[in-house]
Structure formats: C-alpha cells, structure tokens
Design an enzyme around this catalytic site. Sequence first.
Site, PDB file in Angstrom:
ATOM      1  N   ARG A 158       3.114  11.190   6.822  1.00  0.00           N
ATOM      2  CA  ARG A 158       1.953  11.669   6.042  1.00  0.00           C
ATOM      3  C   ARG A 158       2.430  12.659   4.977  1.00  0.00           C
ATOM      4  NH1 ARG A 158      -2.588   9.616   4.939  1.00  0.00           N
ATOM      5  NH2 ARG A 158      -3.022   9.218   7.149  1.00  0.00           N
ATOM      6  N   ARG A 165       6.068   0.808   4.354  1.00  0.00           N
ATOM      7  CA  ARG A 165       6.185   2.215   4.744  1.00  0.00           C
ATOM      8  C   ARG A 165       6.506   2.398   6.218  1.00  0.00           C
ATOM      9  NH1 ARG A 165       0.095   4.944   4.502  1.00  0.00           N
ATOM     10  NH2 ARG A 165      -0.993   3.370   5.714  1.00  0.00           N
ATOM     11  N   HIS A 211       2.683   6.229  -3.626  1.00  0.00           N
ATOM     12  CA  HIS A 211       1.510   7.026  -3.231  1.00  0.00           C
ATOM     13  C   HIS A 211       1.891   8.510  -3.156  1.00  0.00           C
ATOM     14  CE1 HIS A 211      -1.837   8.429  -0.850  1.00  0.00           C
ATOM     15  NE2 HIS A 211      -2.268   7.230  -0.487  1.00  0.00           N
ATOM     16  N   GLU A 271      -1.227   8.457  -7.873  1.00  0.00           N
ATOM     17  CA  GLU A 271      -0.414   7.331  -7.414  1.00  0.00           C
ATOM     18  C   GLU A 271      -0.172   6.331  -8.544  1.00  0.00           C
ATOM     19  OE1 GLU A 271      -2.423   5.807  -3.893  1.00  0.00           O
ATOM     20  OE2 GLU A 271      -3.354   7.769  -3.598  1.00  0.00           O
TER      21      GLU A 271
HETATM   22  O1  G6P Z   1      -4.399   7.017   5.458  1.00  0.00           O
HETATM   23  P1  G6P Z   1      -3.615   6.055   4.590  1.00  0.00           P
HETATM   24  O2  G6P Z   1      -3.581   4.650   5.128  1.00  0.00           O
HETATM   25  O3  G6P Z   1      -2.232   6.590   4.310  1.00  0.00           O
HETATM   26  O4  G6P Z   1      -4.379   5.974   3.197  1.00  0.00           O
HETATM   27  C1  G6P Z   1      -4.647   7.115   2.459  1.00  0.00           C
HETATM   28  C2  G6P Z   1      -5.421   6.745   1.183  1.00  0.00           C
HETATM   29  O5  G6P Z   1      -4.582   5.983   0.353  1.00  0.00           O
HETATM   30  C3  G6P Z   1      -5.113   5.641  -0.953  1.00  0.00           C
HETATM   31  O6  G6P Z   1      -5.206   6.771  -1.755  1.00  0.00           O
HETATM   32  C4  G6P Z   1      -6.444   4.938  -0.839  1.00  0.00           C
HETATM   33  O7  G6P Z   1      -7.059   4.797  -2.115  1.00  0.00           O
HETATM   34  C5  G6P Z   1      -7.371   5.669   0.103  1.00  0.00           C
HETATM   35  O8  G6P Z   1      -8.528   4.868   0.315  1.00  0.00           O
HETATM   36  C6  G6P Z   1      -6.688   5.955   1.434  1.00  0.00           C
HETATM   37  O9  G6P Z   1      -7.561   6.656   2.285  1.00  0.00           O
END
Ligand code: G6P
EC number: 5.1.3.15
Length: 296
Positions: free
Chosen positions: A66, A91, A169, A270
Amino acid sequence: MPVTLPPSVHVEPGVGDAELLVIETPSGTARLHTYGAHLVSWVPADGADVLWVSPRSAYTPGAAIRGGVPLCFPWFGPHPSGTGPAHGFARTSVWRLVEATDLPDDDAHPGGVAVTLALTEQDVDPALTSVWPHPFEARVRLVVGRELSLSLAVTNTGGTTFAVSEALHTYLAVGDVRRAIVTGLDGATYVDKVADDVRVQVGPVTLDRETDRVYTGTGATTQVVESGRPTVTVAKSGSRSTVVWNPWVAKAAAMADVPDDGWTGFLCVETANALDDTLTVEPGETRTITTRLSVG
Ligand SMILES: O=P(O)(O)OC[C@H]1O[C@H](O)[C@H](O)[C@@H](O)[C@@H]1O
C-alpha cells in the site's frame, strides 16, 4: 544467469523470497521491490521521500504493497468480468531482474542508475493469467537521477491482439491533501467514479471529499502544489489518462492497510491508460508508458 550489480545497487530481503533493490546515487536513493516491480521510495539528495507508503502496509505475497507506485497491469480497476483481482496481477507477481547499470551524464541525457525488471506469463500464477490468457513480456525500467523515470513497456509476444489498461499508481507524499492542488488538468474531461458522472475540469483540482477521477485524452504534465512544500512535477509519455485519487475519511477507515488518519498524507496522481484510453497491442508490438517525477 545472475545479474552483475554496479556498486550503486545492493540487495536486501524483500517480500517473501523476493528481493528489495536499493539504488543509491549522488542525486538520491530509491528502493524497488522485485515483488510487483514496486517502487516504494525515492528520496532526492537533501530532500524528503517523494512517495508515501503506509506504515500498515502488508509486505506479504498475495497482497499489494500500500503506497509507493503499484503497477496496475494488465487491467486497471476491477477485472472486466469480475473474475480477477483489482488492478491486474503485476503488483502481486515477482519480477525478474534483467539489468542494473550506471548511466553516464552527458549533454543529451542526465546520468543516473537504471534498473530493468521483466515479467512474462510464465512468471505469473496460472490462476491469474487464466483470466487474461495472452503471451506477453512486460519490462519495467527505473532510472534514478536528478529526476526519477519509471516506464512500463508491454510487448505482445503472441499471435492475437490484446487490450491493456494500466496505471503507474503513484502515491505522492503531501503535508495535508486538503491543502494540496493539482494543476495541468484544466479543461480535461474526467469520469468521476464517486459521483458516477462525466465532467470537465475547471481550474486546478482541489480535494475536499473522496476523490476518484479518471481524466481521459490528456498527455498533460501535472504538478502537485502545496504551500510550504516543494512542488512535485509529474511529466509523462505514452499515457492518455491521469487518475487522481484519495479515499478520504470513510474509505480509508475501511482499509485495513491505511491508518485512520493516513489519507491526509498522500495524493495519488496516476500516469495511466484506462477507460476510453485502453490500449490495443498488436502481435509483436510494444507499448510504453512513462512517468517522470521531479521536485522543486
Ligand atoms: O485499493 P486498491 O485496489 O489498491 O485501489 C485503490 C484505488 O486505485 C485507483 O485510484 C482507483 O481509481 C480507485 O477506484 C481505487 O480505489
């Protein structure tokens, strides 16, 4: 064949049996996990970490780290048919180190240290490739110099065309997301995933609630500006989407790997190709997406 490392790169234990590559240069230090080809730190010389990583992140096989820069590939967001994990399998797969080398500093190219990692369908859990059954080679190239460059190059090594949506991201560290703005997206159309609507950006992006937007059709450079902190510039190539995300209070509280107040300290900008910007990759073709971060 083991890869010979330059003195600027050393290996520490990573996630599970995977490695953590520590890249130390006169202009800064970066830390890259082979698990996920996941960049977790970039500290420019005399600066603070540009990236945010959750103190509650799991570093466990099967879970994404994270923070830092998770690679969303070969799909961004939920799997199109709902049968695969969010944001693809890159990932949570272990990438192979292909090369690590010092780059000379010359007039045309700033120097630094370049590290390349690779992943093919052979490296991925078959349960995950079964929902995206295409031969491919993906290469991540990280260059740590006065700026930081991160590329994902995807080659179709099979005989049929496939579609890819993807994102680098990037969790940028901020003092307080409520005081940060993102410039560069004025006039861009975005899908607002929270409001479930399509809108046009007017002026800089400010955040005062959960924000989850996919700006499409834009190759623009963005900047994260916050009083009292150096500006972070996100330049990009091969990318037509920019995602701006912060979960805010309630979503963050529901995330086991984010402390309750952790959401204030990051802003995701991102570099992506998603929704209408999803790529089609022909047999033998390579498509490359690059993000370049700089500070000051
Ligand atoms: O919790 P994750 O699967 O890492 O995703 C985290 C985030 O990623 C991106 O920014 C998407 O647009 C979000 O909709 C999502 O909540």
